[in-house]
Scaffold this active site. Structure first.
Site, PDB file in Angstrom:
ATOM      1  N   ASP A  63       0.870  -1.166   0.000  1.00  0.00           N
ATOM      2  CA  ASP A  63       0.000   0.000   0.000  1.00  0.00           C
ATOM      3  C   ASP A  63       0.916   1.228   0.000  1.00  0.00           C
ATOM      4  OD1 ASP A  63      -2.412   1.558   0.355  1.00  0.00           O
ATOM      5  OD2 ASP A  63      -1.753   1.842   2.425  1.00  0.00           O
ATOM      6  N   ASP A 108      -1.221  -0.421   6.000  1.00  0.00           N
ATOM      7  CA  ASP A 108      -1.252   0.263   7.288  1.00  0.00           C
ATOM      8  C   ASP A 108      -2.219  -0.395   8.257  1.00  0.00           C
ATOM      9  OD1 ASP A 108      -3.291   3.129   6.248  1.00  0.00           O
ATOM     10  OD2 ASP A 108      -3.705   1.002   6.313  1.00  0.00           O
ATOM     11  N   ASP A 151      -6.830  -1.559   4.990  1.00  0.00           N
ATOM     12  CA  ASP A 151      -6.374  -2.663   4.158  1.00  0.00           C
ATOM     13  C   ASP A 151      -6.616  -4.034   4.779  1.00  0.00           C
ATOM     14  OD1 ASP A 151      -5.300  -0.972   2.119  1.00  0.00           O
ATOM     15  OD2 ASP A 151      -3.654  -0.511   3.461  1.00  0.00           O
TER      16      ASP A 151
END
Length: 611
Positions: free
Chosen positions: A319, A507, A511
């Site tokens: 990410d 994080d 997610d």
């Protein structure tokens, strides 16, 4: 060394002394009969617990464990008159047990250091004053006081005072953390300088320290495939060898008129050598040591199965925000549409972000202040932004797609920064927000490639221009932009289907579905996040992505050492089984080789403690 190990060491020394005395007396024919008593005393001193454990194993249905095998070998040696060999079987076995206990103790201490974060009490502020209570008795909204030198017992927000916190036991980061009014603090940290008042935001069962302790305590229950293989191997291997030993001792004398005195010792050696203790002990110890070494480095792994999967990863997916970038957003440019004032743009932005805790929203509130509309309906559109509806107005802040859905015609600036478009019954302009890369992000990507990671990928909901700049700067192979959370799941599924084992680093807040989908999910910078701890397989206990490199190295080292132990143990085991079959080894030599393999394998496994 604890008391149990000291006692075992003392017993070994006493037994070794008595065995040496027995050997010395045996050199004199007139005194040789006395040597038998020394051997018996030595065997009882060093092996009484083996006898107890063997009978307990038989009582509970575990007949062919290492205690039974060692006891059987020793008793058979005594029956055959090989008193020295019978004593040495138990002596060498206990030496191996001592080495194993020392190694396991060192591994457990690494985990235990993490357990030191558990708070013993909380100083609760009440109408009557300060009361010392159990952390479990503190409720959300209560005020607690933490004095210098004390651990913060529960997660919360500082409402009075400023200080410096030591978070090294949680994050592995030795640099003190400065805190002030409004700072969110996590349980397990140590207050260093000044008293602080904290408003509790989570009960102890849901706090960071409680979740971390639960994970650390349960980590050893999740076994790697290699560990399960060893357990399965030992389960079938040992009985087969024992049956073979019985046949070796019985068939030649009964069917071929061979001497029982020749084949019975060979059968006994076969039984003793068959004990797979080097395998059963050293392979789990390799992974257990790696779990301890990882936690010491600030990497919390939920089980050895995830370590093994991490060692085999070939694709790394990241990410962007909060993982590769620092998440320190700042408003850098304001671009109102022609005829719209900057003040109006700022006011709409602050109104829309009034209830949001997203890092971008926080940067807007920091730049423009906080304003709220009473009786307004706030709606968060996942991955797109926020819509605010009142009786006579519709406001919006977010992506290009969100503004189009509201009926606006937004500009699409060519900028590498994050763009927040604003709407108030019509499109009124945009603001640019910048985010800096983490200092170790480039090092992480290059380091993973040096470790043999074949492909690196970045997934982000941000604009293409921003995503491309970050990917090019860091040297990431592929990037995908403007992804909603569901799009990330679909994209990761396609990456997993097209590649080898895949890890995803996020994080841990937005997610969680992707973290759960990946072969290995790693939560970055989510120490205070329930989603990070619960959805990920591995938690990096600070926001430094470079620790991923260390985690991969630890995992590969554990897998490499466990395979070394398996190969070495099996080769030596079968070599001595062959020698014993042809009468080319004595029983004490076989035991020494077996325990020697155990000691070497245990020492090899202990290397995983050094991360």
């Amino acid at each position: 060394m604890d008391r149990a190990k000291r006692i075992l060491l003392f017993r070994i020394i006493c037994a070794a002394t008595m065995t040496a005395a027995g050997i010395a007396l045996g050199l004199y024919p007139l005194l040789s009969f006395i040597s038998v008593y020394f051997y018996i005393a030595a065997a009882v001193t060093v092996g009484y617990d083996v006898l107890i454990n063997a009978f307990n194993g038989i009582f509970h249905g575990h007949i062919l464990d290492e205690n039974f095998l060692m006891l059987a070998g020793s008793v058979c040696a005594f029956i055959l008159g090989d008193y020295a060999e019978g004593t040495m079987i138990l002596l060498f076995y206990q030496v191996g047990e001592l080495f194993q206990a020392i190694a396991v103790g060192r591994s457990r201490r690494s985990i235990a250091e993490l357990m030191d974060i558990r708070p013993d009490y909380a100083s609760l502020l009440t109408d009557e004053g300060i009361t010392t209570v159990d952390p479990y008795d503190v409720k959300v909204g209560d005020i607690i006081i933490v004095e210098p030198g004390e651990k913060i017992p529960l997660d919360g927000v500082i409402i009075e005072g400023s200080s410096t916190l030591d978070t090294s036991s949680l994050t592995g980061e030795s640099v003190p953390f400065e805190v002030k009014v409004g700072t969110t603090v996590i349980s397990g940290s140590i207050n260093l300088l000044s008293p602080i008042k904290i408003r509790v935001e989570k009960e102890f069962e849901s706090s960071t320290v409680s979740k971390i302790l639960e994970l650390a305590e349960n980590a050893s229950s999740r076994k790697a495939k290699t560990e399960n293989f060893v357990r399965g191997f030992a389960k079938y291997y040992t009985p087969l060898v024992v049956i073979a030993a019985i046949l070796i001792g019985a068939v030649p004398p009964l069917l071929f008129s061979q001497q029982l005195s020749v084949w019975l010792p060979r059968a006994v050696m076969f039984v003793v050598i068959s004990c797979p203790c080097a395998l059963v002990v050293s392979v789990p110890l390799a992974f257990f040591g790696a779990l301890g070494g990882a936690s010491k480095a600030g990497v919390l792994v939920k089980g050895s199965n995830y370590l093994e999967a991490l060692a085999e990863v070939k694709t790394a997916v990241f990410d962007k925000t909060g993982t590769l970038t620092a998440g320190n957003f700042k408003v850098t440019e304001i671009h109102p549409k022609e005829g719209v004032s900057e003040d109006r743009l700022k006011r709409v932005a602050s109104l829309c972000e009034a209830h949001s805790s997203h890092p971008i929203a926080l940067s807007i509130k920091e730049a423009f202040g906080e304003t709220e509309i009473e009786d307004a309906k706030y709606e968060t559109v996942s991955g797109k932004g926020i819509i605010v509806k009142t009786d006579n107005r519709v406001l919006g802040a977010g992506s290009l797609e969100l503004i189009k859905e509201l009926g606006g015609r937004p500009d699409d600036p060519d900028s590498p920064h994050t763009v927040v478009h604003l709407f108030e019954d019509e499109y009124i302009g945009y603001i640019l927000i910048s985010d800096e890369l983490k200092s170790t992000a480039r090092e992480t990507i290059s380091g993973l490639k040096n470790l043999g990671i074949k492909k690196t990928v970045m997934l982000t909901g941000d604009r293409e221009e921003t995503a491309k700049q970050v990917a090019d700067t860091l040297g990431i192979d592929e990037h995908y932009s403007r992804l909603l959370p569901t799009d990330k799941v679909e994209k990761l599924e396609s990456i997993i289907n097209a590649n080898n084992k895949t890890l995803f680093v996020g994080d841990g807040v937005n997610d969680a579905p992707v973290l759960a989908l990946a072969d290995v999910g790693i939560a970055m910078g989510g120490l205070g996040s329930d989603a990070a701890i619960e959805a990920a397989d591995i938690v990096i206990m600070n926001d430094d992505p470079a620790l991923i490199i260390k985690a991969v190295k630890i995992a590969r080292k554990a897998l490499r050492i466990s395979k070394q132990n398996i190969f070495f143990s099996i080769i030596i085991k079968f070599a001595f089984l062959g020698l014993s079959l042809f009468g080319l080894s004595q029983i004490w030599m076989a035991v020494f080789a077996d325990v020697g393999v155990l000691i070497i394998a245990v020492i090899n496994s202990m290397r995983t403690l050094k991360s």
